[in-house]
Scaffold this active site. Structure first.
Site, PDB file in Angstrom:
ATOM      1  N   VAL A 295       0.865  -1.341   0.020  1.00  7.80           N
ATOM      2  CA  VAL A 295       0.053  -0.031   0.031  1.00  7.80           C
ATOM      3  C   VAL A 295       0.977   1.346  -0.159  1.00  7.80           C
ATOM      4  CG1 VAL A 295      -1.813   1.295   1.403  1.00  7.80           C
ATOM      5  CG2 VAL A 295      -1.822  -1.518   1.331  1.00  7.80           C
TER       6      VAL A 295
ATOM      7  N   LYS B 170      -6.446  -1.569  10.242  1.00  3.92           N
ATOM      8  CA  LYS B 170      -7.922  -2.076  10.790  1.00  3.92           C
ATOM      9  C   LYS B 170      -7.749  -2.481  12.283  1.00  3.92           C
ATOM     10  CE  LYS B 170      -6.924  -5.656   8.070  1.00  3.92           C
ATOM     11  NZ  LYS B 170      -6.748  -6.078   6.851  1.00  3.92           N
TER      12      LYS B 170
ATOM     13  N   VAL C 164     -11.162  -0.134   6.367  1.00  5.29           N
ATOM     14  CA  VAL C 164     -12.388  -0.987   6.121  1.00  5.29           C
ATOM     15  C   VAL C 164     -12.788  -0.860   4.646  1.00  5.29           C
ATOM     16  CG1 VAL C 164     -14.763  -1.369   6.631  1.00  5.29           C
ATOM     17  CG2 VAL C 164     -13.400  -0.428   8.310  1.00  5.29           C
TER      18      VAL C 164
ATOM     19  N   GLY D  96     -10.781  -1.241   1.848  1.00  5.57           N
ATOM     20  CA  GLY D  96      -9.916  -0.591   1.112  1.00  5.57           C
ATOM     21  C   GLY D  96     -10.187   0.699   0.278  1.00  5.57           C
TER      22      GLY D  96
ATOM     23  N   ILE E  66     -13.039   1.214  -1.103  1.00  7.31           N
ATOM     24  CA  ILE E  66     -14.517   1.666  -1.587  1.00  7.31           C
ATOM     25  C   ILE E  66     -14.597   2.717  -0.142  1.00  7.31           C
ATOM     26  CG2 ILE E  66     -16.720   1.005  -1.273  1.00  7.31           C
ATOM     27  CD1 ILE E  66     -15.672  -1.963  -1.745  1.00  7.31           C
TER      28      ILE E  66
ATOM     29  N   GLY F  64      -1.754 -15.029  -3.794  1.00  9.53           N
ATOM     30  CA  GLY F  64      -1.383 -13.946  -2.517  1.00  9.53           C
ATOM     31  C   GLY F  64      -2.371 -13.325  -1.928  1.00  9.53           C
TER      32      GLY F  64
ATOM     33  N   ASP G 217     -10.820 -11.070  10.709  1.00 12.54           N
ATOM     34  CA  ASP G 217     -10.710  -9.915  10.156  1.00 12.54           C
ATOM     35  C   ASP G 217     -11.931  -8.954   9.731  1.00 12.54           C
ATOM     36  OD1 ASP G 217      -8.700  -8.248   7.920  1.00 12.54           O
ATOM     37  OD2 ASP G 217     -10.665  -8.990   6.684  1.00 12.54           O
TER      38      ASP G 217
ATOM     39  N   LYS H 146     -13.248  -5.104  11.184  1.00 10.64           N
ATOM     40  CA  LYS H 146     -13.770  -3.973  10.333  1.00 10.64           C
ATOM     41  C   LYS H 146     -15.035  -3.806  10.786  1.00 10.64           C
ATOM     42  CE  LYS H 146     -10.908  -5.716   6.418  1.00 10.64           C
ATOM     43  NZ  LYS H 146     -10.793  -6.647   5.493  1.00 10.64           N
TER      44      LYS H 146
HETATM   45  N1  LIG Z   1      -2.703  -4.718   1.045  1.00  5.97           N
HETATM   46  C1  LIG Z   1      -4.034  -4.308   0.944  1.00  5.97           C
HETATM   47  O1  LIG Z   1      -4.842  -4.761   0.030  1.00  5.97           O
HETATM   48  C2  LIG Z   1      -4.533  -3.676   2.193  1.00  5.97           C
HETATM   49  C3  LIG Z   1      -6.062  -3.337   2.083  1.00  5.97           C
HETATM   50  C4  LIG Z   1      -6.477  -2.635   3.232  1.00  5.97           C
HETATM   51  C5  LIG Z   1      -5.731  -2.343   4.224  1.00  5.97           C
HETATM   52  N2  LIG Z   1      -4.391  -2.632   4.215  1.00  5.97           N
HETATM   53  C6  LIG Z   1      -3.823  -2.559   5.510  1.00  5.97           C
HETATM   54  O2  LIG Z   1      -2.428  -1.541   5.002  1.00  5.97           O
HETATM   55  C7  LIG Z   1      -1.490  -1.975   6.057  1.00  5.97           C
HETATM   56  C8  LIG Z   1      -0.362  -2.245   5.040  1.00  5.97           C
HETATM   57  O3  LIG Z   1      -0.448  -3.300   4.258  1.00  5.97           O
HETATM   58  P1  LIG Z   1       0.408  -3.895   3.137  1.00  5.97           P
HETATM   59  O4  LIG Z   1      -0.463  -4.975   2.313  1.00  5.97           O
HETATM   60  O5  LIG Z   1       0.880  -2.623   2.711  1.00  5.97           O
HETATM   61  O6  LIG Z   1       1.452  -4.510   3.895  1.00  5.97           O
HETATM   62  P2  LIG Z   1       3.073  -5.097   3.531  1.00  5.97           P
HETATM   63  O7  LIG Z   1       3.089  -5.147   2.114  1.00  5.97           O
HETATM   64  O8  LIG Z   1       3.324  -6.100   4.093  1.00  5.97           O
HETATM   65  O9  LIG Z   1       4.076  -3.768   3.850  1.00  5.97           O
HETATM   66  C9  LIG Z   1       4.148  -3.483   5.253  1.00  5.97           C
HETATM   67  C10 LIG Z   1       5.229  -2.697   5.365  1.00  5.97           C
HETATM   68  O10 LIG Z   1       5.491  -2.228   6.713  1.00  5.97           O
HETATM   69  C11 LIG Z   1       6.971  -2.532   7.129  1.00  5.97           C
HETATM   70  N3  LIG Z   1       6.704  -3.261   8.557  1.00  5.97           N
HETATM   71  C12 LIG Z   1       5.878  -4.387   8.893  1.00  5.97           C
HETATM   72  N4  LIG Z   1       6.068  -4.677  10.075  1.00  5.97           N
HETATM   73  C13 LIG Z   1       7.207  -3.799  10.503  1.00  5.97           C
HETATM   74  C14 LIG Z   1       7.765  -3.623  11.710  1.00  5.97           C
HETATM   75  N5  LIG Z   1       7.596  -4.358  12.847  1.00  5.97           N
HETATM   76  N6  LIG Z   1       8.946  -2.861  11.707  1.00  5.97           N
HETATM   77  C15 LIG Z   1       9.331  -1.930  10.682  1.00  5.97           C
HETATM   78  N7  LIG Z   1       8.428  -2.163   9.622  1.00  5.97           N
HETATM   79  C16 LIG Z   1       7.665  -2.735   9.488  1.00  5.97           C
HETATM   80  C17 LIG Z   1       7.033  -3.996   6.017  1.00  5.97           C
HETATM   81  O11 LIG Z   1       8.629  -4.007   6.173  1.00  5.97           O
HETATM   82  P3  LIG Z   1       9.584  -4.807   4.989  1.00  5.97           P
HETATM   83  O12 LIG Z   1       9.628  -4.061   3.919  1.00  5.97           O
HETATM   84  O13 LIG Z   1      10.842  -4.934   5.829  1.00  5.97           O
HETATM   85  O14 LIG Z   1       8.483  -6.032   5.079  1.00  5.97           O
HETATM   86  C18 LIG Z   1       6.599  -3.389   4.844  1.00  5.97           C
HETATM   87  O15 LIG Z   1       7.640  -2.452   4.298  1.00  5.97           O
HETATM   88  C19 LIG Z   1      -1.722  -2.936   6.923  1.00  5.97           C
HETATM   89  O16 LIG Z   1      -2.378  -2.357   8.256  1.00  5.97           O
HETATM   90  C20 LIG Z   1      -2.829  -3.413   6.210  1.00  5.97           C
HETATM   91  O17 LIG Z   1      -3.964  -4.177   7.036  1.00  5.97           O
HETATM   92  C21 LIG Z   1      -3.868  -3.368   3.176  1.00  5.97           C
END
Ligand SMILES: NC(=O)c1ccc[n+]([C@@H]2O[C@H](COP(=O)([O-])OP(=O)(O)OC[C@H]3O[C@@H](n4cnc5c(N)ncnc54)[C@H](OP(=O)(O)O)[C@@H]3O)[C@@H](O)[C@H]2O)c1
Length: 438
Positions: A39, A124, A151, A153, A155, A205, A219, A223
């Protein structure tokens, strides 16, 4: 009780020279990203490519700089692997937390708010457990907390509740809030088996190696608790919402659901009446003509029912880097253009899982005479009326699947009735009880 705090100046007002107040944004908001995953990198893309007015990316914190640093990000952006550099910098106005989880993300968000910065997050989990406390902290320190991406994403359900629907009183929420389950169930609707669609979701994925958080309903309940707070003004502990897993759903259930003019979706559901606040998450039957049945693949959908305005339906991409990033950037723009600060708090609300709806009950039995009579007695003992009995041909006598539907009854009454059947020698598996949404 919702307590709009309209007296505090907006972030944009704080940032603008006084002569410019009320006009276009003069000083861009300086933005730091925490984390640079799916994200966050999409948020950076939008900020850099679209250059939304009033927003400037200035810092990125990543613990994995060597792996994450991107050459397409302009050299004016400071990269760091020390989170303190960002959290304490006087040159950062808004922290965008996109790491996820309760810790250390919660600690970063608290520190940023303590320092008077504003925070935008898509987290969330953090907002469902600590949203009230963090909103109060933001208000006390003069900052803002926004979480429109937490919640569904991309939308705009949360902005929709904060603005377009603020004039109504929402009495019911029915939502498809977990794209992984929706992907799996809509594949099963087309005939695939649970184990195969789970493997496919993991390969694509969409599902984690341990899918419990998604398929178990955890999850979606996080939400739902956020939506209940925004829509119904109720402070709900997500742990108080009883989740039901989709793992018990089999191909035979889709076959019987179709026979009944329905399909099966994981639904997050809450209802607020004068007498009762009820919430639950689990697989349910939805009519094929209901908007909830139209949602396929990883799509999300939320149907909100207001006392005055009736039903409003939101649908679209509930996840994915770009759609979620759109919601994050929209929150940033709301800050830049003068977001209203609202603290939503009520006393913690006691929840029940009591809905009065029709049910689908699937039995798997070693067939013998008298089974229907036995079940009928059990249901009658709780005053439950049978609506239909459906038995499709072709099942072996030793593993016969058939379905009963019952007229609207209390969930607790049906549970008690079914419990009286525990240990019956003809039952191969416990009966599967699903709510029918009408
Ligand atoms: N992906 C979706 O479709 C989506 C939709 C709605 C909401 N969200 C929310 O958006 C947020 C991010 O999701 P994402 O999918 O982008 O996750 P992601 O791809 O796993 O990226 C998470 C990032 O945060 C870093 N990170 C995680 N834990 C850490 C820690 N303890 N210390 C330092 N850095 C840390 C990771 O570091 P590294 O680079 O080292 O891995 C990575 O850069 C989450 O809260 C998720 O629930 C995601």
């Amino acid at each position: 009780v919702s307590e709009p705090n309209l007296s505090a100046p907006s972030l944009s007002a704080q940032l603008q020279p006084s002569s410019a107040k009320g006009s276009r944004v003069q000083n861009p908001i300086r933005i730091a990203l925490l984390g640079f995953g799916t994200v966050a990198s999409s948020v950076a893309r939008i900020l850099i490519e679209s250059k939304p007015e009033g927003l400037e990316l200035t810092h990125v914190y990543s613990r994995s700089l060597a792996r994450r640093k991107a050459e397409w990000v302009p050299s004016s952006v400071t990269w760091t692997d020390h989170v303190d550099v960002v959290l304490t910098s006087p040159d950062v106005d808004v922290i965008v937390e996109l790491a996820g989880g309760l810790d250390p993300a919660g600690n970063w968000v608290r520190r940023a708010l303590e320092a008077g910065k504003s925070v935008v997050t898509a987290n969330k989990k953090l907002i469902s457990y600590h949203g009230v406390e963090l909103e109060k902290l933001a208000a006390a320190k003069g900052g803002h907390l926004k979480y429109g991406a937490a919640v569904a994403g991309g939308i705009p359900v949360i902005p929709g509740l904060e603005a377009g629907l603020a004039g109504d009183r929402i009495k019911r929420i029915e939502g498809i809030l977990n794209g992984t389950c929706n992907f799996m169930l809509s594949k099963m609707e087309d005939g695939a088996e649970y184990a195969n669609v789970l493997a496919e979701a993991q390969k694509l994925g969409y599902a984690e190696a341990d899918p419990t958080e998604d398929v178990g309903g955890f999850d979606a309940r996080a939400k739902l608790s956020i939506l209940m707070r925004l829509a119904m003004r109720l402070t709900v502990n997500p742990d108080a919402i009883v989740p039901h897993s989709i793992t018990e759903i089999q191909a035979v259930d889709f076959s019987y659901a179709r026979e009944l003019g329905c399909t099966i979706r994981q639904i997050a559901r809450a209802e607020c009446t004068d007498a009762n606040v009820a919430a639950t998450v689990g697989p349910m039957l939805v009519g094929l003509r209901s908007p909830l049945a139209w949602s396929r693949g990883t799509e999300n959908m939320v149907v909100l029912t207001g006392h005055y305005g009736g039903d409003v339906v939101f649908s679209g991409h509930g996840a994915g880097g770009h759609p979620t990033a759109v919601a994050v950037v929209s929150d940033l723009l709301a800050l830049a253009h003068g977001s209203r600060r609202v603290v939503r708090s009520s006393a913690p609300t006691a929840l029940s899982a009591e809905f009065e709806v029709p049910h689908y009950i699937r039995f798997l039995v070693n067939d013998k005479p008298g089974i229907i009579a036995d079940i009928t007695v059990a249901l009658a003992s709780e005053g439950i009326n049978i609506r239909a009995i459906v038995q499709k041909p072709g099942y072996p006598q030793k593993a016969l699947a058939f379905v009963m539907t019952v007229e609207p009854c209390k969930s607790s009454a049906l549970k008690r009735a079914l419990e009286t059947l525990n240990g019956k020698d003809y039952l191969i598996a416990p009966p599967l009880d699903l709510q029918i949404l009408e």
